[in-house]
Design a protein around this motif. Structure first.
Motif, short mmCIF file in Angstrom:
data_model
loop_
_atom_site.label_atom_id
_atom_site.label_comp_id
_atom_site.label_asym_id
_atom_site.label_seq_id
_atom_site.Cartn_x
_atom_site.Cartn_y
_atom_site.Cartn_z
N PRO A 14 0.82 -1.21 0.00
CA PRO A 14 0.00 0.00 0.00
C PRO A 14 0.86 1.27 0.00
O PRO A 14 1.92 1.31 0.61
CB PRO A 14 -0.79 -0.11 1.31
N HIS A 16 -1.18 4.50 -0.35
CA HIS A 16 -2.14 5.55 0.02
C HIS A 16 -3.50 4.92 0.26
O HIS A 16 -3.92 4.01 -0.47
CB HIS A 16 -2.24 6.59 -1.11
N TYR A 17 -4.18 5.39 1.31
CA TYR A 17 -5.56 4.98 1.61
C TYR A 17 -6.49 6.18 1.42
O TYR A 17 -6.17 7.29 1.85
CB TYR A 17 -5.71 4.51 3.05
N VAL A 35 -13.09 1.77 1.07
CA VAL A 35 -11.68 2.11 1.13
C VAL A 35 -11.07 1.89 -0.24
O VAL A 35 -11.31 0.87 -0.90
CB VAL A 35 -10.94 1.30 2.22
N ILE A 37 -7.39 1.80 -1.94
CA ILE A 37 -5.99 1.68 -1.54
C ILE A 37 -5.11 1.69 -2.77
O ILE A 37 -5.23 0.82 -3.65
CB ILE A 37 -5.75 0.37 -0.75
N GLN A 98 -5.00 0.11 -8.00
CA GLN A 98 -5.88 0.73 -7.00
C GLN A 98 -6.95 -0.28 -6.62
O GLN A 98 -7.73 -0.73 -7.47
CB GLN A 98 -6.50 2.00 -7.55
N CYS A 145 -7.21 -3.40 5.65
CA CYS A 145 -5.96 -2.66 5.48
C CYS A 145 -4.78 -3.61 5.60
O CYS A 145 -4.91 -4.76 6.00
CB CYS A 145 -5.85 -1.55 6.54
N THR A 196 -0.58 1.96 9.93
CA THR A 196 -2.03 1.95 10.14
C THR A 196 -2.39 2.11 11.61
O THR A 196 -3.43 2.70 11.94
CB THR A 196 -2.63 0.63 9.62
#
Length: 867
Positions: A14, A16-17, A35, A37, A98, A145, A196
């Motif tokens: 990852p 960017h969230y 979400v 990601i 993405q 996540c 996170t």
């Protein structure tokens, strides 16, 4: 890898969230989320694995280039807390993608993930606030996540909340958009790259007070600092606010890196499993760790608030800006933040003698745990999430900070902090290891820091220095300390680097010994006069002096600092416990201090005498009575001199001393103190709230509960249920645990498990009951008989259950009770608290061995000295 970690595959990573939460139902406590990601694609794959727990995953897809690839199936391994997403086509092994997932979640009441906290609002009605707690592995409870500390990413976040609500997150609000139907969407600025576990949000009926830093920060000016609370409590955040704004500037200076975010928010949370959480820019706190009322709060909470605020702010650099690579190096976060938190508290409150407090409390707590065979190294292998929770303990925090203090004293504080600044600059916004810190400190100091410290971090335990006087010379030898007193040869193979810090009146050697690097050393021309090893108590080791030297140290006490007196008391007590010495040496030194006036020294004296009453009183009421008589003879003159009143302008530590002495005197039968406490308690209950000074509520309540019956019990319970004081609940729960009458003890236990006591607080009465010889065994039987309910209430957050069991069961001195505990848990699944149970067993074995070995010696000394 040095050991087997259960980690996610590396085929995607990852970067960017973008997280949006909607449909928040404040009755069913559910919500929906999406979400998105951004991923770095590292290997061709048709599956993506990421973390999820107690979430319902719905539809989703991955875009890569101009392709949209659907998620055709997913499964969740509930034990590993890993979701496997199956894709309809293969992702490429390079470039970016993405991932979009729609999901739903639950706002639980387990103080983990995105959760709810109950409280009474200003109208006196039941209400809820909502906030997050993600460390160590609970971001996965809130949204899907990649929930590992070295998988850092940037964050965008938005949430739909009622228009009357305030929503908070790590960054300031970017915009709010009302829907015209009573809801608004709150969008936050992009947060920098972070793990996170450091992301956070909260919403509720909040208000705030605000101040600003004194320093100007380039491009940002003076930074806003705010304390948020639910409505009606915010003025109690003034003390935390004043400390916070100063400490942000102080850390920016000593770390040589400006605080990196545009704001600092502190939020009081009504249900909280820990003391506080260092979420970057939105720090959350248990209410008693951030709120303080000058008129109604016990002064000891002022100390707590100042320190906890400093500790969490230290994390904004040490943990947040630079994060440990994996949970095995948790101490890098917690050990350093503990040390520098005390450093900042000392800087702004020098009259509090916080390093004396640290020696009295922090050092001794770390020693107590690390003296057990079932302890663990500071840096400990961690495989998975359940193991991680169990190392948030006194080894990571207090032994970690103790070794940092030892090293910083040896290198010099200025050099040490320069090395820390070097480390932070090199690894900013990334992850680092213990070896990275040692390298930076070595570069700054020119010394072999890794060589000094590797053993301290990698090896379990600590040493005791055994001192033998041979004429004018000392023979000093080191060996591993075990509180059970039964070190085996194979357990004593470590040679620690030990800074000796010798304070001596007659050392004439041209080459003074500064550190012990082997098993033994001879120090010449020192024993004929006054000497003390580990001057200032900065070294993390015990010293076992001969009885004759303890007598001389007592005779020469005017040459000893407060920290040195505390250290000698603690070392003499611990070495007697483990069989290196006897209780006679401890009592010889303690009784020489009868004219002492320091709160910290008296805290050490009363702690050790209380331990003796607890350990030996379980099997011998006569010994307990004799020890109570000894304690009473020591505290009576000073408690009568200090009295009950708090004069205007009195220093902080004298107030602490008064509360300690009244509590102790009442516990050991001081008739006048007991009578006055009961008189004041009766007046207080009748409505005269000035009858008991806020800092004496705990002492007086404990005496009233111990001496009284159902009437006093009901009065303290009513105080717990109705008081508006932020610290009243904790004070009442601790006081209830001092009950002596069996019927009242049973009432306390039923109350402890009732819904009136929040899960976060159930350990408070348990600690007090465990320390109470009249209630200890009743508490154990209650846990045994009500195990299913205990487990049901606390196992939603294993940190809570582990803490409760350790504090409830570790004070027995009976091998028979140990057998009962072992038999009971032998047929249980102890996952999540197994390490804690081993600590309990080791503690009981040590106490039982001490009784067998030293009971007759203790009886002899007490008789010879008229007790």
């Amino acid at each position: 890898m040095a050991f087997d970690r259960e980690v996610l595959p590396t085929n995607v990573k990852p970067t960017h969230y973008n997280l949006h939460l909607t449909n928040i139902d404040r009755t069913a406590f559910t919500y929906d989320g999406t979400v998105i990601i951004d991923l770095a694609l590292n290997e061709p794959t048709r599956t993506i694995k990421l973390n999820a727990k107690q979430l319902t995953l719905k539809d989703g897809h991955v875009t890569a280039g101009d392709k949209t690839i659907k998620i055709v199936d997913h499964s969740i391994d509930t034990k590993a807390e890993v979701a496997t997403l199956s894709l309809e086509a293969e992702l490429p092994g390079s470039g970016n993608g993405q991932l979009t997932i729609n999901f739903s979640g639950l706002m639980n009441q387990e103080m983990a993930g995105f959760y709810r906290s109950a409280y009474k609002n200003v109208e006196g009605n039941d209400d809820w606030m909502f906030s997050t707690q993600f460390e160590s592995c609970d971001a996965r409870r809130a949204f899907p996540c990649f929930d590992e500390p070295n998988l850092k990413a940037a964050f965008d976040f938005s949430i739909d909340v009622p228009e009357a609500y305030t929503a908070l997150s790590n960054q300031p609000v970017k915009e709010e958009k009302k829907d015209g139907k009573g809801l608004k969407t709150v969008v936050f600025e992009t947060a920098p790259k972070m793990s996170t576990y450091l992301y956070a949000w909260a919403c509720g009926d909040f208000e705030y007070i605000e101040d600003f830093t004194d320093r100007e920060y380039p491009g940002r000016g003076k930074l806003p600092v705010r304390v948020y609370t639910t409505r009606g409590l915010v003025e109690q955040g003034r003390f935390a606010l004043e400390n916070c704004r100063k400490i942000v500037d102080y850390f920016s200076e000593i770390f040589e890196i400006d605080y990196p975010l545009p704001k600092v928010d502190l939020l009081a949370v009504h249900e909280f499993s820990h003391g506080a959480m260092e979420n970057w820019g939105l720090i959350t706190y248990r209410t008693t760790a951030v709120l303080f009322d000058e008129k109604t709060s016990d002064a000891r909470y002022k100390n707590r608030v100042a320190y906890v605020v400093a500790h969490e702010l230290a994390h904004q650099w040490f943990g947040n800006l630079v994060t440990m690579d994996w949970w095995s190096e948790l101490w890098l976060n917690e050990g350093f933040a503990t040390w520098v938190g005390w450093l900042a508290t000392d800087h702004f409150h020098p009259s509090w003698d916080v390093w004396g407090q640290f020696v009295t409390e922090g050092y001794q707590t770390a020693f107590q745990l690390d003296g057990l065979r079932s302890s663990h190294p500071i840096e400990v292998p961690v495989k998975n999430a359940l193991e991680i929770d169990q190392i948030f303990d006194h080894i990571s925090y207090l032994k970690g900070s103790s070794t940092i203090r030892m090293l910083s004293t040896y290198l010099g504080q200025k050099t040490f902090l320069k090395g820390v600044a070097r480390y932070l600059k090199k690894h900013a916004y990334g992850n680092a290891t213990t070896e990275d810190l040692w390298s930076a400190l070595a570069e700054e100091s020119g010394q072999d820091v890794a060589g000094f410290m590797r053993t301290w971090i990698k090896v379990i335990g600590f040493p005791v220095l055994n001192v033998t006087e041979e004429g004018a010379n000392l023979l000093v030898s080191q060996s591993r300390f075990l509180s059970t007193g039964d070190v085996k040869p194979e357990e004593d193979t470590t040679t620690w680097w030990l800074p000796l810090a010798i304070d001596a009146s007659s050392q004439t050697s041209a080459s003074p010994v500064t550190a012990l690097t082997g098993k033994t050393v001879t120090i010449e021309n020192i024993a004929s006069g006054h000497y003390k090893l580990n001057s200032g108590q900065t070294g993390f080791y015990r010293v076992n002096y001969p009885l004759s030297r303890l007598r001389k140290l007592g005779e020469n006490q005017q040459s000893l600092s407060v920290s040195d007196k505390v250290g000698i008391i603690a070392d003499a007590g611990a070495t007697a416990f483990a069989g290196y010495g006897t209780s006679a040496g401890l009592l010889e030194f303690i009784t020489s201090l009868k004219n002492e006036s320091s709160y910290l020294v008296w805290a050490a004296i009363t702690e050790r005498l209380g331990n003796l009453r607890s350990i030996f009183g379980e099997s011998s009421p006569e010994l307990k009575d004799a020890l109570a008589k000894l304690t009473l003879s020591l505290v009576s003159p000073i408690v009568e001199r200090v009295g009950w009143d708090f004069p205007e302008g009195e220093d902080f530590l004298t107030g602490r001393l008064r509360a300690l002495l009244i509590s102790t005197a009442g516990a050991v039968g001081h008739d006048q103190i007991i009578a006055e406490s009961l008189r004041r308690f009766k007046s207080y209950v009748a409505g005269d709230k000035d009858a008991i000074h806020p800092s004496l509520r705990l002492a007086v309540f404990k005496i009233a509960i111990a001496e009284g019956g159902k009437e006093e019990y009901d009065a303290v319970v009513n105080e717990y249920l109705t008081s508006k004081s932020v610290d009243a609940r904790e004070i009442c729960l601790v006081a209830l645990g001092r009950a002596k009458k069996p019927e009242i003890v049973k009432e306390v236990l039923k109350f402890m498990l009732s819904e009136n006591v929040k899960v976060q607080d159930k350990h408070s009465p348990a600690i007090s009951l465990s320390n109470n010889g009249h209630a200890r065994y009743v508490l154990w039987k209650f846990i045994e008989e009500n195990w299913e309910e205990v487990h049901r209430q606390m196992s939603g957050n294993m940190v809570v259950l582990d803490r409760f069991l350790k504090n409830s069961l570790n004070k027995f001195s009976s091998e028979a009770v140990l057998k009962e505990i072992e038999d009971f848990f032998s047929v249980k699944d102890n996952t999540g608290y197994d390490r804690g149970l081993e600590l309990v067993k080791d503690s009981i074995r040590g106490r039982a061995s001490y009784v067998k070995r030293d009971k007759s010696n203790l009886e002899k000394w007490l008789k010879e000295n008229g007790y």
